[in-house]
Enzyme design. Structure first.
Site, short mmCIF file in Angstrom:
data_model
loop_
_atom_site.label_atom_id
_atom_site.label_comp_id
_atom_site.label_asym_id
_atom_site.label_seq_id
_atom_site.Cartn_x
_atom_site.Cartn_y
_atom_site.Cartn_z
N HIS A 36 47.78 -95.81 -34.23
CA HIS A 36 47.63 -94.74 -35.24
C HIS A 36 46.16 -94.52 -35.62
O HIS A 36 45.85 -94.12 -36.73
CB HIS A 36 48.50 -95.03 -36.48
CG HIS A 36 49.96 -94.90 -36.18
ND1 HIS A 36 50.62 -93.69 -36.17
CD2 HIS A 36 50.88 -95.83 -35.84
CE1 HIS A 36 51.90 -93.89 -35.85
NE2 HIS A 36 52.08 -95.18 -35.64
N THR A 37 45.30 -94.83 -34.68
CA THR A 37 43.87 -94.58 -34.88
C THR A 37 43.42 -93.32 -34.15
O THR A 37 42.40 -92.74 -34.50
CB THR A 37 43.05 -95.77 -34.35
OG1 THR A 37 43.60 -96.14 -33.08
CG2 THR A 37 43.10 -96.96 -35.26
N ASP A 175 48.20 -91.01 -25.50
CA ASP A 175 49.23 -91.18 -24.48
C ASP A 175 48.88 -90.44 -23.20
O ASP A 175 48.91 -91.00 -22.10
CB ASP A 175 50.59 -90.68 -24.99
CG ASP A 175 51.03 -91.42 -26.23
OD1 ASP A 175 50.41 -92.44 -26.58
OD2 ASP A 175 51.99 -90.96 -26.88
N TYR A 225 56.29 -89.78 -38.10
CA TYR A 225 54.95 -89.70 -37.51
C TYR A 225 54.09 -88.64 -38.20
O TYR A 225 52.97 -88.91 -38.65
CB TYR A 225 55.08 -89.40 -36.02
CG TYR A 225 53.77 -89.43 -35.26
CD1 TYR A 225 53.33 -90.60 -34.67
CD2 TYR A 225 52.97 -88.29 -35.15
CE1 TYR A 225 52.13 -90.64 -33.97
CE2 TYR A 225 51.78 -88.32 -34.46
CZ TYR A 225 51.36 -89.49 -33.86
OH TYR A 225 50.18 -89.52 -33.18
C1 GLA Z 1 52.28 -92.03 -30.36
C2 GLA Z 1 51.33 -90.84 -30.26
C3 GLA Z 1 49.90 -91.32 -30.00
C4 GLA Z 1 49.48 -92.36 -31.04
C5 GLA Z 1 50.55 -93.45 -31.19
C6 GLA Z 1 50.27 -94.40 -32.31
O1 GLA Z 1 52.35 -92.71 -29.15
O2 GLA Z 1 51.74 -89.98 -29.21
O3 GLA Z 1 49.04 -90.21 -30.01
O4 GLA Z 1 49.20 -91.76 -32.28
O5 GLA Z 1 51.85 -92.90 -31.39
O6 GLA Z 1 49.13 -95.13 -32.05
#
Ligand code: GLA
Length: 400
Positions: A36-37, A175, A225
């Site tokens: 979550h950075t 991701d 989220y």
């Molecule tokens: C999901 C999102 C990413 C990231 C993670 C948490 O995978 O798609 O962009 O924010 O959560 O680190």
């Protein structure tokens, strides 16, 4: 998955064609640390794994986009017109459709039909980026079949845009970046603000990296989220009253402690604390890996989990059950949830000789407490998305 010939036969039978398709692969990803950075201008430390999505593609002379997924089998393929992709279907087809649509919007010529069959071996909804994997495999496929002059990084950005503006999940770039840019036996330290990155050898020495899937189904869109993102934005707005910063991750933990009083809402303060400390941990983690200090790296994983559980509050009973049990098992040097949270997967670094004991213990505790079984995966760290060229046709079918 070595049996490409089986998928080729399936492609030819589903689409009733003799065309010998081109084959592409995009991995899933794990995130070693830095959670979550990414949407807070910070660092992440992901790696692409050997599980992923295969796409088999054949060019068509007409304007038909015909899609089929081995994972969501239907009686027939699903058909769209390549000139009219803007309607969402609210199922898996939105991912490939969205990528082709956003390539068109970016000015690339996506002008003829395609037959496209997907097969994925990443568990869906497990937080291993099955959606980024299908997006990026579609991107590399499109580059090849439409002969596009496009960099991998551009495909990564288009994948994120699809997720944000078509699917409606306000996710960061991690991701798609990891899935697109991964490298065998390496993790990627990525600065999500500048997109500067470096590969770090991920040497496991006498340890095994185990993914433990909670098998708790959740979708990112349905999760909290987007709410977490808002909370971070509110904390930032409060800090900006006295500080000229653009992202939470511009702050070191020391500066945060000096200015945290500016954040009026106590929940938002906890969210910001996680983000800023997690970002700092991610950079220390790189140093630990470079010094071959896996024990130190594992400790940072543990701290990351505690912070995600207590301050960011994105863990859940299922993840905590696995991780907290893992911390008590002999030979475990680090364990944490990975990905967005609210379900999905945990990671553990386990001494090779303790792997069987680890699986037995986690399986027992988890099944007893949660009522169903976890699944274990032992991935290798593989390359990012690419065309697979070494598939020699067994027959003399034409190859596009
Ligand atoms: C999901 C999102 C990413 C990231 C993670 C948490 O995978 O798609 O962009 O924010 O959560 O680190």
């Amino acid at each position: 998955m070595n049996n490409f010939e089986h998928l080729v036969s399936q492609f030819q039978s589903v689409f009733e064609t003799n065309t010998y398709p081109q084959l592409f692969f995009a991995p899933g990803r794990i995130n070693l640390i830095g959670e979550h950075t990414d949407y807070n201008g910070g660092h992440v430390f992901p790696a692409s794994i050997s599980y992923g999505t295969y796409a088999l593609a054949g060019k068509r002379e007409d304007k038909k986009l015909r899609l089929y997924s081995v994972n969501f089998p239907t009686d027939a393929f699903i058909e769209f017109d390549i000139r009219d992709l803007s309607q969402r279907s609210h199922d898996w087809t939105d991912y490939p459709k969205g990528v082709l649509l956003f390539l068109q919007k970016a000015g690339y010529s996506i002008n003829h039909g395609i037959d496209l069959l997907f097969y994925g071996n990443i568990p869906n909804g497990a937080g291993l980026s099955s959606s980024a994997s299908i997006e990026i495999v579609t991107g590399v496929m499109a580059k090849a079949l439409y002969d596009l002059d496009i960099e991998k990084l551009e495909l990564v950005k288009i994948g994120q845009k699809v997720e944000n503006d078509f699917i409606g999940v306000n996710s960061g770039i991690m991701d798609q970046f990891a899935v697109g840019m991964g490298k065998e036996n390496h993790a990627i330290l990525l600065n999500c603000e500048t997109l500067e990155f470096s590969y770090s050898p991920f040497q496991l020495q006498d340890y095994t990296l185990i993914i433990i899937d909670t098998n708790k189904q959740r979708t990112l869109a349905g999760s909290k989220y987007n709410e977490r993102r808002h909370e971070c934005e509110s904390a930032l707005v409060d800090l900006q009253k006295d500080m000229s910063i653009q992202f939470l991750c511009e702050l070191s933990p020391q500066l945060f402690e000096k200015y945290e009083h500016l954040i009026t809402n106590s929940i938002n303060k906890k969210r910001a604390k996680h983000v800023i400390y997690e970002n700092a941990r991610t950079q220390i983690a790189l140093e630990k890996l470079q010094q071959y200090d896996l024990i130190g790296f594992g400790q940072l994983m543990n701290e990351s989990h505690q912070s995600l559980r207590d301050d960011y509050e994105v863990s859940c009973l299922e993840l905590d059950t696995i991780v907290e049990e893992a911390w008590n098992i002999q030979g475990v040097i680090g364990a944490r949830m990975t990905g967005a949270g609210f379900g999905g997967c945990a990671l553990a670094l386990v001494a090779n000789e303790q792997v069987n004991n680890f699986k037995q213990k986690i399986h027992h505790t988890y099944t007893e407490k949660i009522g169903y079984e976890p699944t274990f995966y032992t991935p290798t760290i593989g390359d990012g998305a690419k065309e697979i060229n070494d598939v020699t046709p067994q027959t003399s079918n034409e190859r596009l």
